[in-house]
Design a protein around this motif. Structure first.
Motif, mmCIF file in Angstrom:
data_model
loop_
_atom_site.group_PDB
_atom_site.id
_atom_site.type_symbol
_atom_site.label_atom_id
_atom_site.label_comp_id
_atom_site.label_asym_id
_atom_site.label_seq_id
_atom_site.Cartn_x
_atom_site.Cartn_y
_atom_site.Cartn_z
ATOM 1 N N PRO A 116 4.175 8.743 6.604
ATOM 2 C CA PRO A 116 3.750 8.527 7.993
ATOM 3 C C PRO A 116 3.399 7.095 8.328
ATOM 4 O O PRO A 116 3.547 6.679 9.479
ATOM 5 C CB PRO A 116 2.519 9.442 8.121
ATOM 6 N N ALA A 117 2.945 6.300 7.351
ATOM 7 C CA ALA A 117 2.501 4.945 7.648
ATOM 8 C C ALA A 117 3.645 4.002 8.002
ATOM 9 O O ALA A 117 3.418 2.914 8.531
ATOM 10 C CB ALA A 117 1.716 4.372 6.463
ATOM 11 N N VAL A 118 4.896 4.417 7.725
ATOM 12 C CA VAL A 118 6.050 3.560 8.036
ATOM 13 C C VAL A 118 7.039 4.242 8.975
ATOM 14 O O VAL A 118 8.135 3.735 9.209
ATOM 15 C CB VAL A 118 6.785 3.115 6.748
ATOM 16 N N THR A 119 6.650 5.382 9.545
ATOM 17 C CA THR A 119 7.541 6.138 10.420
ATOM 18 C C THR A 119 7.156 5.925 11.884
ATOM 19 O O THR A 119 6.030 6.217 12.282
ATOM 20 C CB THR A 119 7.496 7.644 10.087
ATOM 21 N N HIS A 120 8.093 5.402 12.674
ATOM 22 C CA HIS A 120 7.855 5.165 14.100
ATOM 23 C C HIS A 120 7.851 6.497 14.855
ATOM 24 O O HIS A 120 8.231 7.541 14.319
ATOM 25 C CB HIS A 120 8.943 4.269 14.677
ATOM 26 N N VAL A 121 7.476 6.446 16.123
ATOM 27 C CA VAL A 121 7.404 7.666 16.920
ATOM 28 C C VAL A 121 8.769 8.318 17.106
ATOM 29 O O VAL A 121 8.858 9.516 17.364
ATOM 30 C CB VAL A 121 6.757 7.402 18.298
ATOM 31 N N ALA A 134 0.849 -1.191 0.000
ATOM 32 C CA ALA A 134 0.000 0.000 0.000
ATOM 33 C C ALA A 134 0.888 1.245 0.000
ATOM 34 O O ALA A 134 2.113 1.160 0.037
ATOM 35 C CB ALA A 134 -0.933 -0.011 1.208
ATOM 36 N N ASP A 135 0.246 2.417 -0.010
ATOM 37 C CA ASP A 135 0.927 3.704 -0.118
ATOM 38 C C ASP A 135 1.358 4.205 1.261
ATOM 39 O O ASP A 135 0.514 4.495 2.119
ATOM 40 C CB ASP A 135 -0.015 4.718 -0.782
ATOM 41 N N ALA A 136 2.660 4.334 1.475
ATOM 42 C CA ALA A 136 3.191 4.792 2.765
ATOM 43 C C ALA A 136 2.954 6.272 3.004
ATOM 44 O O ALA A 136 3.099 6.748 4.129
ATOM 45 C CB ALA A 136 4.693 4.494 2.839
ATOM 46 N N ARG A 137 2.602 7.027 1.967
ATOM 47 C CA ARG A 137 2.377 8.476 2.117
ATOM 48 C C ARG A 137 1.022 8.786 2.734
ATOM 49 O O ARG A 137 0.787 9.907 3.198
ATOM 50 C CB ARG A 137 2.461 9.164 0.754
ATOM 51 N N ASN A 138 0.131 7.819 2.712
ATOM 52 C CA ASN A 138 -1.242 8.017 3.165
ATOM 53 C C ASN A 138 -1.308 7.922 4.689
ATOM 54 O O ASN A 138 -1.084 6.853 5.254
ATOM 55 C CB ASN A 138 -2.139 6.960 2.515
ATOM 56 N N LYS A 139 -1.619 9.014 5.363
ATOM 57 C CA LYS A 139 -1.587 9.025 6.829
ATOM 58 C C LYS A 139 -2.707 8.196 7.450
ATOM 59 O O LYS A 139 -2.644 7.851 8.624
ATOM 60 C CB LYS A 139 -1.638 10.458 7.358
ATOM 61 N N PHE A 160 4.018 0.102 10.191
ATOM 62 C CA PHE A 160 4.382 -0.863 9.155
ATOM 63 C C PHE A 160 5.774 -0.549 8.624
ATOM 64 O O PHE A 160 6.368 0.474 8.967
ATOM 65 C CB PHE A 160 3.346 -0.839 8.026
ATOM 66 N N ALA A 161 6.284 -1.448 7.819
ATOM 67 C CA ALA A 161 7.644 -1.301 7.294
ATOM 68 C C ALA A 161 7.602 -1.021 5.793
ATOM 69 O O ALA A 161 6.674 -1.447 5.100
ATOM 70 C CB ALA A 161 8.446 -2.572 7.568
#
Length: 242
Positions: free
Chosen positions: A145-150, A64-69, A88-89
Motif C-alpha cells: 500500500p505504501a507505493v500504490t497510487h489511488v 522502508a517496507d512497502a507492505r506497511n500501510k 512513494f515509489a
C-alpha cells in the motif's frame, strides 16, 4: 555520476564527531539492513556515488517496507515533512518486476509508472464507500500500500545486481525474509532541500528527522544510541511548501 566518499573518509568523520556506530562488512550488511526494514524501521541509505538526475536510485535514499500501510503516513509526516497522503515509489528486483507490476521492460531510472498486478490488489470498493475526503486516500489498495497510487499504479525502479550489488543484495535478502521483492525508495532529504551529498549532510538529516537507522558505507548508526540534547527544530520554518 556524483561525488563518492570512501569508507575511510566516512569512518574518520564519524570518529571525529564521536558518533557511535557498528561496522559491518559487505556480507553482513544486506542481511542486517533487510532485517531492520522487516521490523518496520526507516533507514537512511548512503552508498557510493551520488545520483545525478531527478530520482534517488539507491545511493542517497531513504528505504522502508512497502507492505506497511502506516509507512506512507509516517514517512511523509516524520521524515519528509509534507502531506500525509503522498505516495512513494518502489525499487523492485528486475527479475520479479513482472510478477508484481504490469511492466514488460526495465525502468532503472524510476521514470515509468505501471499498474500493480491484479492478484496483488485488494477490492476496496466497499471500504471506499464508508470513507470520505482524505480518508479515501489512506485505504490500502494492495499488498504494497505504501507505493500504490489511488489508480493502482506505481512509479517503479527496477534493479539488476550488476547495476548496484549492495542495494540489490539488501532487497534480495528482504525478499528471502518476506516474499516481497521490493522496498520503498525515496530521496534522502526533506522537503525543500536537495539530496544529501556528504556524510555530514546525511548525519544532519538523520538526526533532525525520525529515521531509525543510518547506513553510510559499512557503518550502521542506531538513532537510539546517538546523543540528542538540544534538537534544533527551527530549520523547519525555512522549508518551502511544494
Amino acid at each position: 555520476l556524483g561525488p563518492e566518499y570512501k569508507d575511510e573518509e566516512i569512518g574518520d568523520f564519524l570518529r571525529k564527531q564521536n558518533i557511535p556506530f557498528k561496522k559491518l562488512n559487505s556480507f553482513e550488511l544486506p542481511n542486517a539492513v533487510s532485517g531492520l526494514i522487516e521490523q518496520g524501521n526507516i533507514i537512511g541509505w548512503f552508498q557510493g556515488r551520488m545520483e545525478f538526475g531527478p530520482r534517488a536510485l539507491g545511493s542517497r535514499s531513504i528505504i522502508a517496507d512497502a507492505r506497511n500501510k502506516e509507512m506512507q503516513t509516517r514517512l511523509n509526516l516524520k521524515i519528509k515533512y509534507r502531506e500525509s497522503f503522498r505516495p512513494f515509489a518502489p525499487t523492485v528486483l528486475k527479475e520479479e518486476a513482472a510478477n508484481w507490476f504490469e511492466l514488460d521492460k526495465e525502468s532503472p531510472y524510476m521514470l515509468l509508472a505501471a499498474p500493480v498486478k491484479k492478484d496483488k490488489r485488494f477490492d476496496v470498493q466497499a471500504e471506499l464507500k464508508r470513507k470520505s475526503g482524505f480518508g479515501k486516500l489512506k485505504v490500502a489498495r494492495s499488498l504494497i500500500p505504501a507505493v500504490t497510487h489511488v489508480d493502482y499504479s506505481a512509479r517503479i525502479q527496477t534493479i539488476k545486481r550488476e547495476d548496484n550489488p549492495l542495494y540489490y543484495d539488501t532487497i534480495n535478502e528482504f525478499f528471502k525474509k518476506t516474499g516481497c521483492p521490493l522496498i520503498i525508495n525515496t530521496s534522502f532529504n526533506v522537503r525543500g532541500e536537495p539530496l544529501v551529498c556528504t556524510p555530514e549532510e546525511a548525519l544532519g538529516c538523520f538526526m533532525r528527522t525520525e529515521m531509525d537507522y543510518l547506513v553510510m558505507g559499512s557503518y550502521l548508526l542506531d538513532k537510539r544510541l546517538q546523543s540528542v540534547t538540544d534538537r534544533d527544530e527551527g530549520w523547519k520554518k525555512n522549508l518551502e511548501l511544494d
